[in-house]
Design a protein around this motif. Structure first.
Motif, PDB file in Angstrom:
ATOM      1  N   MET A  22      98.443  61.122  51.785  1.00 31.41           N
ATOM      2  CA  MET A  22      98.401  62.556  52.019  1.00 31.41           C
ATOM      3  C   MET A  22      97.067  63.098  51.530  1.00 31.41           C
ATOM      4  SD  MET A  22     101.863  64.575  51.717  1.00 31.41           S
ATOM      5  CE  MET A  22     102.593  64.512  50.263  1.00 31.41           C
ATOM      6  N   ASP A  23      96.591  64.078  52.201  1.00 28.90           N
ATOM      7  CA  ASP A  23      95.358  64.739  51.807  1.00 28.90           C
ATOM      8  C   ASP A  23      95.660  66.112  51.228  1.00 28.90           C
ATOM      9  OD1 ASP A  23      93.689  62.674  52.631  1.00 28.90           O
ATOM     10  OD2 ASP A  23      93.629  63.418  54.687  1.00 28.90           O
ATOM     11  N   TYR A  24      94.860  66.506  50.279  1.00 32.08           N
ATOM     12  CA  TYR A  24      94.942  67.822  49.632  1.00 32.08           C
ATOM     13  C   TYR A  24      96.344  68.106  49.090  1.00 32.08           C
ATOM     14  CZ  TYR A  24      90.435  68.177  51.756  1.00 32.08           C
ATOM     15  OH  TYR A  24      89.153  67.926  52.114  1.00 32.08           O
ATOM     16  N   VAL A  25      96.632  67.455  47.981  1.00 28.30           N
ATOM     17  CA  VAL A  25      97.926  67.554  47.320  1.00 28.30           C
ATOM     18  C   VAL A  25      97.762  68.374  46.040  1.00 28.30           C
ATOM     19  CG1 VAL A  25      99.738  66.229  46.179  1.00 28.30           C
ATOM     20  CG2 VAL A  25      98.679  65.352  48.256  1.00 28.30           C
ATOM     21  N   ALA A  26      98.691  69.275  45.790  1.00 25.64           N
ATOM     22  CA  ALA A  26      98.681  70.079  44.562  1.00 25.64           C
ATOM     23  C   ALA A  26      99.932  69.758  43.749  1.00 25.64           C
ATOM     24  CB  ALA A  26      98.634  71.562  44.886  1.00 25.64           C
ATOM     25  N   ILE A  27      99.739  69.562  42.443  1.00 32.32           N
ATOM     26  CA  ILE A  27     100.848  69.317  41.526  1.00 32.32           C
ATOM     27  C   ILE A  27     100.848  70.438  40.495  1.00 32.32           C
ATOM     28  CG2 ILE A  27     101.821  67.770  39.801  1.00 32.32           C
ATOM     29  CD1 ILE A  27     100.316  65.489  41.260  1.00 32.32           C
ATOM     30  N   VAL A  28     101.982  71.076  40.304  1.00 30.61           N
ATOM     31  CA  VAL A  28     102.130  72.104  39.277  1.00 30.61           C
ATOM     32  C   VAL A  28     103.120  71.568  38.256  1.00 30.61           C
ATOM     33  CG1 VAL A  28     102.823  74.460  38.773  1.00 30.61           C
ATOM     34  CG2 VAL A  28     101.686  73.941  40.934  1.00 30.61           C
ATOM     35  N   ASP A  29     102.654  71.390  37.022  1.00 34.61           N
ATOM     36  CA  ASP A  29     103.473  70.849  35.940  1.00 34.61           C
ATOM     37  C   ASP A  29     103.760  71.976  34.952  1.00 34.61           C
ATOM     38  OD1 ASP A  29     104.796  69.162  34.216  1.00 34.61           O
ATOM     39  OD2 ASP A  29     102.963  68.318  33.350  1.00 34.61           O
ATOM     40  N   ASP A  30     104.959  72.555  35.034  1.00 32.85           N
ATOM     41  CA  ASP A  30     105.349  73.624  34.107  1.00 32.85           C
ATOM     42  C   ASP A  30     105.667  73.012  32.748  1.00 32.85           C
ATOM     43  OD1 ASP A  30     105.125  75.590  36.071  1.00 32.85           O
ATOM     44  OD2 ASP A  30     107.168  75.223  36.757  1.00 32.85           O
ATOM     45  N   ARG A  31     105.111  73.606  31.685  1.00 31.11           N
ATOM     46  CA  ARG A  31     105.272  73.070  30.332  1.00 31.11           C
ATOM     47  C   ARG A  31     106.372  73.795  29.573  1.00 31.11           C
ATOM     48  NH1 ARG A  31      99.696  73.760  30.615  1.00 31.11           N
ATOM     49  NH2 ARG A  31      99.774  75.644  29.402  1.00 31.11           N
ATOM     50  N   PRO A  32     107.004  73.079  28.600  1.00 29.07           N
ATOM     51  CA  PRO A  32     107.897  73.776  27.665  1.00 29.07           C
ATOM     52  C   PRO A  32     107.072  74.733  26.793  1.00 29.07           C
ATOM     53  CG  PRO A  32     108.266  71.408  27.590  1.00 29.07           C
ATOM     54  CD  PRO A  32     107.047  71.639  28.408  1.00 29.07           C
ATOM     55  N   ALA A  33     107.713  75.707  26.213  1.00 26.48           N
ATOM     56  CA  ALA A  33     107.026  76.748  25.444  1.00 26.48           C
ATOM     57  C   ALA A  33     106.276  76.206  24.232  1.00 26.48           C
ATOM     58  CB  ALA A  33     108.018  77.805  25.001  1.00 26.48           C
ATOM     59  N   CYS A  34     106.677  75.073  23.686  1.00 27.86           N
ATOM     60  CA  CYS A  34     106.069  74.575  22.447  1.00 27.86           C
ATOM     61  C   CYS A  34     104.865  73.664  22.695  1.00 27.86           C
ATOM     62  CB  CYS A  34     107.107  73.835  21.610  1.00 27.86           C
ATOM     63  SG  CYS A  34     107.739  72.349  22.409  1.00 27.86           S
ATOM     64  N   PHE A  35     104.525  73.351  23.930  1.00 27.71           N
ATOM     65  CA  PHE A  35     103.436  72.418  24.230  1.00 27.71           C
ATOM     66  C   PHE A  35     102.173  73.147  24.654  1.00 27.71           C
ATOM     67  CE2 PHE A  35     106.280  68.602  25.597  1.00 27.71           C
ATOM     68  CZ  PHE A  35     106.744  68.505  24.307  1.00 27.71           C
ATOM     69  N   GLU A  36     101.039  72.660  24.170  1.00 28.00           N
ATOM     70  CA  GLU A  36      99.726  73.153  24.579  1.00 28.00           C
ATOM     71  C   GLU A  36      98.842  71.946  24.878  1.00 28.00           C
ATOM     72  OE1 GLU A  36      98.493  76.169  25.193  1.00 28.00           O
ATOM     73  OE2 GLU A  36     100.435  77.046  24.738  1.00 28.00           O
ATOM     74  N   PRO A  37      98.083  71.955  25.963  1.00 31.06           N
ATOM     75  CA  PRO A  37      97.217  70.824  26.270  1.00 31.06           C
ATOM     76  C   PRO A  37      96.092  70.680  25.243  1.00 31.06           C
ATOM     77  CG  PRO A  37      97.279  72.383  28.086  1.00 31.06           C
ATOM     78  CD  PRO A  37      98.044  72.982  26.979  1.00 31.06           C
ATOM     79  N   VAL A  38      95.735  69.443  24.930  1.00 35.14           N
ATOM     80  CA  VAL A  38      94.625  69.180  24.008  1.00 35.14           C
ATOM     81  C   VAL A  38      93.321  69.632  24.649  1.00 35.14           C
ATOM     82  CG1 VAL A  38      93.325  67.349  22.847  1.00 35.14           C
ATOM     83  CG2 VAL A  38      95.821  67.287  22.854  1.00 35.14           C
ATOM     84  N   GLU A  39      93.087  69.236  25.887  1.00 36.01           N
ATOM     85  CA  GLU A  39      91.886  69.638  26.632  1.00 36.01           C
ATOM     86  C   GLU A  39      92.173  70.962  27.335  1.00 36.01           C
ATOM     87  OE1 GLU A  39      88.907  68.140  26.736  1.00 36.01           O
ATOM     88  OE2 GLU A  39      89.610  66.610  25.349  1.00 36.01           O
ATOM     89  N   GLN A  40      91.525  72.023  26.916  1.00 39.67           N
ATOM     90  CA  GLN A  40      91.789  73.351  27.471  1.00 39.67           C
ATOM     91  C   GLN A  40      90.938  73.673  28.704  1.00 39.67           C
ATOM     92  OE1 GLN A  40      94.094  75.699  26.543  1.00 39.67           O
ATOM     93  NE2 GLN A  40      94.939  74.157  25.188  1.00 39.67           N
ATOM     94  N   LEU A  41      89.766  73.081  28.802  1.00 40.88           N
ATOM     95  CA  LEU A  41      88.858  73.416  29.896  1.00 40.88           C
ATOM     96  C   LEU A  41      89.202  72.641  31.164  1.00 40.88           C
ATOM     97  CD1 LEU A  41      85.504  73.491  27.938  1.00 40.88           C
ATOM     98  CD2 LEU A  41      86.924  75.422  28.643  1.00 40.88           C
ATOM     99  N   PRO A  42      89.049  73.270  32.322  1.00 41.40           N
ATOM    100  CA  PRO A  42      89.277  72.548  33.575  1.00 41.40           C
ATOM    101  C   PRO A  42      88.229  71.452  33.730  1.00 41.40           C
ATOM    102  CG  PRO A  42      88.469  74.759  34.020  1.00 41.40           C
ATOM    103  CD  PRO A  42      88.670  74.651  32.548  1.00 41.40           C
ATOM    104  N   ALA A  43      88.621  70.323  34.337  1.00 39.74           N
ATOM    105  CA  ALA A  43      87.689  69.206  34.466  1.00 39.74           C
ATOM    106  C   ALA A  43      88.155  68.245  35.543  1.00 39.74           C
ATOM    107  CB  ALA A  43      87.583  68.469  33.141  1.00 39.74           C
ATOM    108  N   PRO A  44      87.192  67.597  36.228  1.00 35.73           N
ATOM    109  CA  PRO A  44      87.570  66.497  37.114  1.00 35.73           C
ATOM    110  C   PRO A  44      87.971  65.299  36.255  1.00 35.73           C
ATOM    111  CG  PRO A  44      85.195  66.838  37.152  1.00 35.73           C
ATOM    112  CD  PRO A  44      85.778  67.895  36.269  1.00 35.73           C
ATOM    113  N   MET A  45      88.971  64.529  36.711  1.00 35.37           N
ATOM    114  CA  MET A  45      89.469  63.410  35.924  1.00 35.37           C
ATOM    115  C   MET A  45      89.716  62.212  36.838  1.00 35.37           C
ATOM    116  SD  MET A  45      91.966  65.294  33.267  1.00 35.37           S
ATOM    117  CE  MET A  45      91.753  64.004  32.094  1.00 35.37           C
TER     118      MET A  45
END
Length: 93
Positions: free
Chosen positions: A1-24
């Protein structure tokens, strides 16, 4: 598939370590990750057929019982192709 978007909703107590958007790069897939207030969004240009594990590190900031969010994957060009995970309860001690 081309151009796929994933939205991962987090629980209230979690925060990502890396805050800035970045290619990975993970599990043979190149993608762009951006964090929002309550979710992490992942954009993939091309997703070959198969099973993949895309992960990122999170901090836990409070103890308690939380409801995990769902993850939704959807083709941007063909929105009728979509799927989502189930939610679950998470207990942080």
């Amino acid at each position: 598939m081309d151009y796929v978007a994933i939205v991962d909703d987090r629980p209230a107590c979690f925060e990502p370590v890396e805050q800035l958007p970045a290619p990975m790069y993970s599990d043979g897939i190149r993608f762009y990750r951006e964090n929002r207030d309550a979710s992490t969004r992942i954009f993939i240009d091309h997703l070959p057929k198969g099973t993949y594990l895309l992960s990122y590190d999170m901090w836990v900031n409070n103890a308690g019982t939380y409801i995990s969010g769902i993850a939704t994957v959807q083709s941007e060009y063909a929105p009728q192709y979509s799927a989502h995970s189930s939610g679950d309860s998470i207990e942080v001690k």
